[in-house]
Design a protein around this motif. Structure first.
Motif, PDB file in Angstrom:
ATOM      1  N   ILE A 266       1.094  -1.355   0.368  1.00 30.48           N
ATOM      2  CA  ILE A 266      -0.074   0.253   0.275  1.00 30.48           C
ATOM      3  C   ILE A 266       0.803   1.279  -0.120  1.00 30.48           C
ATOM      4  O   ILE A 266       0.432   1.869  -0.384  1.00 30.48           O
ATOM      5  CB  ILE A 266      -1.239  -0.375   1.400  1.00 30.48           C
ATOM      6  CG1 ILE A 266      -1.594  -1.247   1.105  1.00 30.48           C
ATOM      7  CG2 ILE A 266      -1.705   1.012   1.251  1.00 30.48           C
ATOM      8  CD1 ILE A 266      -2.679  -1.421   2.351  1.00 30.48           C
ATOM      9  N   GLN A 267       1.671   1.096   0.393  1.00 31.74           N
ATOM     10  CA  GLN A 267       3.084   2.466   0.742  1.00 31.74           C
ATOM     11  C   GLN A 267       4.397   2.053   0.512  1.00 31.74           C
ATOM     12  O   GLN A 267       5.129   1.306   0.738  1.00 31.74           O
ATOM     13  CB  GLN A 267       3.026   2.913   2.416  1.00 31.74           C
ATOM     14  CG  GLN A 267       4.165   3.720   2.906  1.00 31.74           C
ATOM     15  CD  GLN A 267       3.424   5.526   2.362  1.00 31.74           C
ATOM     16  OE1 GLN A 267       2.732   5.872   2.348  1.00 31.74           O
ATOM     17  NE2 GLN A 267       5.096   5.926   1.388  1.00 31.74           N
ATOM     18  N   PHE A 281       3.574 -12.167   6.729  1.00 33.03           N
ATOM     19  CA  PHE A 281       5.198 -11.199   7.125  1.00 33.03           C
ATOM     20  C   PHE A 281       4.777  -9.764   6.326  1.00 33.03           C
ATOM     21  O   PHE A 281       3.258  -9.172   5.811  1.00 33.03           O
ATOM     22  CB  PHE A 281       5.198 -11.789   4.779  1.00 33.03           C
ATOM     23  CG  PHE A 281       6.171 -10.316   4.359  1.00 33.03           C
ATOM     24  CD1 PHE A 281       7.655 -10.275   4.864  1.00 33.03           C
ATOM     25  CD2 PHE A 281       6.577  -8.923   3.118  1.00 33.03           C
ATOM     26  CE1 PHE A 281       9.008 -10.086   4.094  1.00 33.03           C
ATOM     27  CE2 PHE A 281       7.672  -8.731   3.241  1.00 33.03           C
ATOM     28  CZ  PHE A 281       8.532  -8.814   3.684  1.00 33.03           C
ATOM     29  N   TYR A 282       4.989  -9.434   7.380  1.00 31.35           N
ATOM     30  CA  TYR A 282       5.102  -8.397   7.667  1.00 31.35           C
ATOM     31  C   TYR A 282       6.507  -6.833   7.140  1.00 31.35           C
ATOM     32  O   TYR A 282       8.041  -7.615   7.154  1.00 31.35           O
ATOM     33  CB  TYR A 282       6.166  -8.055   9.789  1.00 31.35           C
ATOM     34  CG  TYR A 282       3.938  -8.762   9.996  1.00 31.35           C
ATOM     35  CD1 TYR A 282       3.230  -7.863  10.540  1.00 31.35           C
ATOM     36  CD2 TYR A 282       3.915 -10.038  10.179  1.00 31.35           C
ATOM     37  CE1 TYR A 282       2.285  -7.978  11.502  1.00 31.35           C
ATOM     38  CE2 TYR A 282       3.095 -10.085  10.906  1.00 31.35           C
ATOM     39  CZ  TYR A 282       2.033  -9.688  11.650  1.00 31.35           C
ATOM     40  OH  TYR A 282       0.775 -10.044  12.093  1.00 31.35           O
ATOM     41  N   VAL A 283       5.655  -5.570   6.707  1.00 32.36           N
ATOM     42  CA  VAL A 283       6.781  -4.837   6.655  1.00 32.36           C
ATOM     43  C   VAL A 283       7.102  -3.562   7.767  1.00 32.36           C
ATOM     44  O   VAL A 283       5.564  -2.956   7.346  1.00 32.36           O
ATOM     45  CB  VAL A 283       7.026  -4.065   5.031  1.00 32.36           C
ATOM     46  CG1 VAL A 283       7.827  -2.808   4.434  1.00 32.36           C
ATOM     47  CG2 VAL A 283       7.310  -5.568   4.422  1.00 32.36           C
ATOM     48  N   ILE A 284       7.847  -3.496   8.286  1.00 34.55           N
ATOM     49  CA  ILE A 284       7.901  -2.351   9.269  1.00 34.55           C
ATOM     50  C   ILE A 284       8.842  -0.973   8.621  1.00 34.55           C
ATOM     51  O   ILE A 284      10.340  -1.161   8.448  1.00 34.55           O
ATOM     52  CB  ILE A 284       8.134  -2.875  10.189  1.00 34.55           C
ATOM     53  CG1 ILE A 284       7.025  -4.231  10.863  1.00 34.55           C
ATOM     54  CG2 ILE A 284       8.439  -1.612  11.641  1.00 34.55           C
ATOM     55  CD1 ILE A 284       7.535  -4.715  12.176  1.00 34.55           C
ATOM     56  N   GLY A 297       3.115   0.186   9.087  1.00 34.67           N
ATOM     57  CA  GLY A 297       3.704  -1.558   9.032  1.00 34.67           C
ATOM     58  C   GLY A 297       2.797  -1.714   8.170  1.00 34.67           C
ATOM     59  O   GLY A 297       1.439  -1.234   7.746  1.00 34.67           O
ATOM     60  N   GLU A 298       2.833  -2.898   7.397  1.00 29.79           N
ATOM     61  CA  GLU A 298       2.262  -3.619   6.670  1.00 29.79           C
ATOM     62  C   GLU A 298       2.739  -5.009   6.872  1.00 29.79           C
ATOM     63  O   GLU A 298       2.670  -5.699   7.268  1.00 29.79           O
ATOM     64  CB  GLU A 298       1.983  -3.270   4.854  1.00 29.79           C
ATOM     65  CG  GLU A 298       2.189  -1.655   4.906  1.00 29.79           C
ATOM     66  CD  GLU A 298       2.547  -1.673   3.187  1.00 29.79           C
ATOM     67  OE1 GLU A 298       1.883  -2.056   2.614  1.00 29.79           O
ATOM     68  OE2 GLU A 298       2.886  -0.408   2.843  1.00 29.79           O
ATOM     69  N   VAL A 299       1.098  -5.765   6.440  1.00 28.26           N
ATOM     70  CA  VAL A 299       1.380  -7.967   6.772  1.00 28.26           C
ATOM     71  C   VAL A 299       1.029  -7.502   5.188  1.00 28.26           C
ATOM     72  O   VAL A 299      -0.594  -7.404   4.619  1.00 28.26           O
ATOM     73  CB  VAL A 299       0.397  -7.729   7.828  1.00 28.26           C
ATOM     74  CG1 VAL A 299      -1.243  -7.265   7.912  1.00 28.26           C
ATOM     75  CG2 VAL A 299       0.326  -9.264   8.163  1.00 28.26           C
ATOM     76  N   TYR A 300       1.715  -8.717   4.765  1.00 30.90           N
ATOM     77  CA  TYR A 300       0.743  -9.509   3.649  1.00 30.90           C
ATOM     78  C   TYR A 300       0.512 -10.995   4.129  1.00 30.90           C
ATOM     79  O   TYR A 300       0.919 -12.028   4.202  1.00 30.90           O
ATOM     80  CB  TYR A 300       2.003  -9.597   2.527  1.00 30.90           C
ATOM     81  CG  TYR A 300       1.487 -10.260   1.339  1.00 30.90           C
ATOM     82  CD1 TYR A 300       0.957 -10.168   0.502  1.00 30.90           C
ATOM     83  CD2 TYR A 300       2.022 -11.928   1.483  1.00 30.90           C
ATOM     84  CE1 TYR A 300       0.601 -10.064  -0.835  1.00 30.90           C
ATOM     85  CE2 TYR A 300       1.574 -12.117  -0.224  1.00 30.90           C
ATOM     86  CZ  TYR A 300       0.776 -11.698  -1.123  1.00 30.90           C
ATOM     87  OH  TYR A 300       0.497 -12.516  -2.427  1.00 30.90           O
ATOM     88  N   TRP A 307      -2.674  -6.870   1.167  1.00 33.54           N
ATOM     89  CA  TRP A 307      -2.146  -6.091   1.625  1.00 33.54           C
ATOM     90  C   TRP A 307      -3.118  -5.395   2.859  1.00 33.54           C
ATOM     91  O   TRP A 307      -3.701  -5.062   2.450  1.00 33.54           O
ATOM     92  CB  TRP A 307      -0.989  -4.935   1.204  1.00 33.54           C
ATOM     93  CG  TRP A 307       0.002  -6.021   0.665  1.00 33.54           C
ATOM     94  CD1 TRP A 307       1.145  -6.261  -0.489  1.00 33.54           C
ATOM     95  CD2 TRP A 307       1.541  -6.303   1.817  1.00 33.54           C
ATOM     96  NE1 TRP A 307       1.552  -6.798  -0.861  1.00 33.54           N
ATOM     97  CE2 TRP A 307       2.201  -7.088  -0.155  1.00 33.54           C
ATOM     98  CE3 TRP A 307       2.280  -5.908   2.262  1.00 33.54           C
ATOM     99  CZ2 TRP A 307       3.254  -7.082   0.579  1.00 33.54           C
ATOM    100  CZ3 TRP A 307       3.211  -6.406   2.835  1.00 33.54           C
ATOM    101  CH2 TRP A 307       4.263  -6.866   1.830  1.00 33.54           C
ATOM    102  N   ARG A 308      -2.545  -5.434   4.225  1.00 28.60           N
ATOM    103  CA  ARG A 308      -3.263  -4.567   5.584  1.00 28.60           C
ATOM    104  C   ARG A 308      -2.772  -3.504   5.968  1.00 28.60           C
ATOM    105  O   ARG A 308      -1.433  -4.114   6.643  1.00 28.60           O
ATOM    106  CB  ARG A 308      -4.369  -5.505   5.778  1.00 28.60           C
ATOM    107  CG  ARG A 308      -4.443  -4.757   7.414  1.00 28.60           C
ATOM    108  CD  ARG A 308      -5.097  -5.505   8.231  1.00 28.60           C
ATOM    109  NE  ARG A 308      -4.673  -6.289   8.648  1.00 28.60           N
ATOM    110  CZ  ARG A 308      -4.398  -6.475   9.353  1.00 28.60           C
ATOM    111  NH1 ARG A 308      -3.927  -4.866  10.673  1.00 28.60           N
ATOM    112  NH2 ARG A 308      -3.266  -7.473  10.741  1.00 28.60           N
ATOM    113  N   LEU A 309      -2.682  -2.637   5.741  1.00 30.02           N
ATOM    114  CA  LEU A 309      -1.562  -0.972   6.961  1.00 30.02           C
ATOM    115  C   LEU A 309      -1.836  -1.246   8.809  1.00 30.02           C
ATOM    116  O   LEU A 309      -3.270  -1.833   8.593  1.00 30.02           O
ATOM    117  CB  LEU A 309      -2.562   0.106   6.523  1.00 30.02           C
ATOM    118  CG  LEU A 309      -1.455   1.003   6.295  1.00 30.02           C
ATOM    119  CD1 LEU A 309       0.214   0.768   5.543  1.00 30.02           C
ATOM    120  CD2 LEU A 309      -1.743   2.589   5.425  1.00 30.02           C
TER     121      LEU A 309
END
Length: 431
Positions: A266-267, A281-284, A297-300, A307-309
C-alpha cells in the motif's frame, strides 16, 4: 549394519597455514531425534530450559552425541578414501534408504567430509533432494553467515561451535566496494549489490561450496525489506537504480531460482525491514519518497494475496529514522523483537495492543553506527546479536545469544572471533 552410530569415522582436516580452510574443522557426530514426532535439530534446550522442564532428558528433542576430542593421529583423508575406494560399498552394505536416513540425521557441518569418501556419497551430498527431505521431516539446523570485510564471508555452526570460512567472492568490479545486502534461503546465500549503474546478485551454494552469479529480481533494488522461510523468500520495497522508492514485492523460489511478482504494498518505502510471523509477512519502518520516517507497518496475507496497513506499528519506540539503518528485527516463536540501537535496548511487540514494550538491554559489548555494523537475528529459539565494540581496533566480533522468556535478557557469549568488529551483512540459513 553399524553397531553404533557414533562409531562412524572421525576426521579433522587442518590447514597448514593455520588460517583455516573452506571447511576449517570437520568432525563426525550423529543427531538423534524422536521417531514419534518431528523436531528441529536444535540444541536450544539448555540448562535454563531443562530446569523449566524438570531437569530431565525425556528424549523428545534432538541431541548431538558428542565424541571425545580427536587424537592427533587421526587418519588423513586420503587414507580414508583408499579404504572406501569402492564407490558403492558403503551404500550397498546399508542400503540406499538407510544411507539417506543416516545422512538426514547427520549434522551438515560434516557433509563435506562425507562427500570426500566416494562418488556415491558425493552425489548424495550435492543433491538438493537431501535438504528437501530434511525440511519434510522437520530436521533443521540454523547457521549464522556474516561478513566483516568486502569479499570474505564466514559461517558459524552453533551446534558444534565450529567456524567455517567460505571461498572468497569472485571479483566483480565495483560490486565489491558498494553497499550490499544478504538473504539466506534454502541452501543458498544471496548477496545483492550494485555494479556501476546495474544491480547484480552473487549466489553461494552450500551444495557446491562455491559462488556463482545469481538471478536478478524483476525490479532490482537495494535497502529493501526481506525475510525467508524454508526454500522461499520475499522482498518488498527498497530503492531502484534511479533512486526511486518502490512499493513492489517479489517472491524467490530457491529450488527453481526464479522471482515471482506479488501484489504491491500500500505504501512505497525504503530502508525498511521484514519479518515472518504467524504465517504472514510484515514490513516495518523505513522512509517514503519524501524521506520522511514511516511509523506505519504492513502485513501480507499469502492466502488472500492482500496487504493490510497497520497504523502506528513502529510509533514511539525509536526503531529508526530517515538517516538511520533499517529497523533491527527478529522473530522467535512467532514473537517479534527489535533492537533499539540508540539506547542499546531490546523491545518486544505486543500484538493485541499494536504497541512495543521494553524488556531489557542489548549486550554491553555490542555497538553500532546509527544501527549499521551490528546484526540482530533469530537463530532457532534464540535471539542473537553479532557485532563488536566500537572503538576496539583489535578486530574482534562477538556472538551473544538469549532464549526469550518472561524475564529480562540474559545474554550469553556464544563465540568470539578475530574477524572485524563491523558487520556489513548477516543472514541465518535454516536447512
Amino acid at each position: 549394519m553399524l553397531k553404533d552410530k557414533s562409531e562412524l569415522i572421525s576426521i579433522v582436516l587442518n590447514d597448514p597455514s593455520g588460517q583455516g580452510s573452506s571447511w576449517d574443522c570437520i568432525d563426525f557426530g550423529f543427531l538423534e531425534s524422536s521417531s514419534s514426532r518431528k523436531r528441529p535439530l536444535d540444541d536450544d534446550i539448555n540448562e535454563e530450559e531443562e530446569e523449566e522442564q524438570g531437569g530431565g532428558d525425556d528424549g523428545d528433542h534432538c541431541q548431538i552425541r558428542k565424541k571425545p576430542q580427536q587424537h592427533r593421529d587421526t587418519p588423513d583423508i586420503q587414507d580414508v578414501q583408499h579404504k572406501f575406494n569402492d564407490s558403492s560399498m558403503f551404500i550397498s552394505l546399508l542400503g540406499k534408504d538407510m544411507t539417506i536416513n543416516c545422512l538426514l540425521h547427520l549434522s551438515r557441518s560434516y557433509y563435506s567430509t562425507v562427500a570426500s569418501l566416494n562418488t556415491s556419497f558425493r552425489s548424495l551430498i550435492h543433491s538438493e533432494e537431501l535438504y528437501r527431505l530434511r525440511r519434510q521431516r522437520g530436521l533443521i539446523e540454523h547457521w549464522i553467515y556474516f561478513s566483516c570485510s568486502l569479499t570474505d564471508w564466514e559461517a558459524y555452526d552453533p551446534y558444534r561451535g565450529l567456524w567455517f570460512r567460505l571461498p572468497p567472492m569472485p571479483p566483480t568490479g565495483s560490486f565489491m566496494f558498494g553497499d550490499k545486502e544478504s538473504l539466506a534461503v534454502g541452501t543458498d546465500l544471496l548477496v545483492f549489490g550494485k555494479a556501476m549503474t546495474s544491480h547484480i546478485v552473487m549466489r553461494y551454494s552450500i551444495l557446491t561450496n562455491s559462488w556463482s552469479e545469481g538471478v536478478v529480481m524483476n525490479s532490482p533494488r537495494c535497502l529493501f525489506a526481506s525475510a525467508s522461510l524454508g526454500d522461499k523468500a520475499i522482498v518488498a520495497g527498497g530503492t531502484n537504480a534511479r533512486k526511486e522508492i518502490l512499493d513492489s514485492v517479489e517472491l524467490y523460489d530457491s529450488e527453481t531460482q526464479r522471482w515471482e511478482i506479488l501484489p504491491s504494498m500500500i505504501q512505497a518505502r525504503s530502508k525498511c525491514s521484514g519479518a515472518y510471523m504467524d504465517g504472514k509477512f510484515y514490513v516495518i519502518g523505513g522512509m517514503d519518497s519524501n524521506k520522511k520516517a514511516l511509523t506505519c507497518g504492513e502485513v501480507y496475507d499469502f492466502a488472500a494475496r492482500t496487504w493490510r496497513l497497520i497504523h502506528g506499528m513502529s510509533h514511539g519506540n525509536g526503531l529508526n529514522g530517515a538517516s538511520d539503518a533499517p529497523p533491527l528485527l527478529a522473530v522467535v516463536k512467532d514473537e517479534l523483537y527489535a533492537a533499539h540501537y540508540k539506547d542499546n535496548e531490546v523491545w518486544k511487540y505486543v500484538k493485541e495492543k499494536n504497541s512495543w514494550e521494553k524488556i531489557g538491554l542489548l549486550p554491553e559489548r555490542s555497538g553500532s553506527v546509527d544501527g549499521w555494523g551490528i546484526a540482530f537475528r533469530s537463530c532457532g529459539k534464540k535471539l542473537v546479536v553479532i557485532g563488536g565494540q566500537r572503538g576496539n581496533h583489535r578486530g574482534i566480533v562477538e556472538l551473544n545469544s538469549w532464549i526469550p522468556n518472561r524475564g529480562e535478557p540474559e545474554w550469553k557469549l556464544m563465540a568470539r572471533r578475530e574477524s572485524g568488529n563491523f558487520v556489513y551483512n548477516c543472514a541465518v540459513m535454516s536447512c
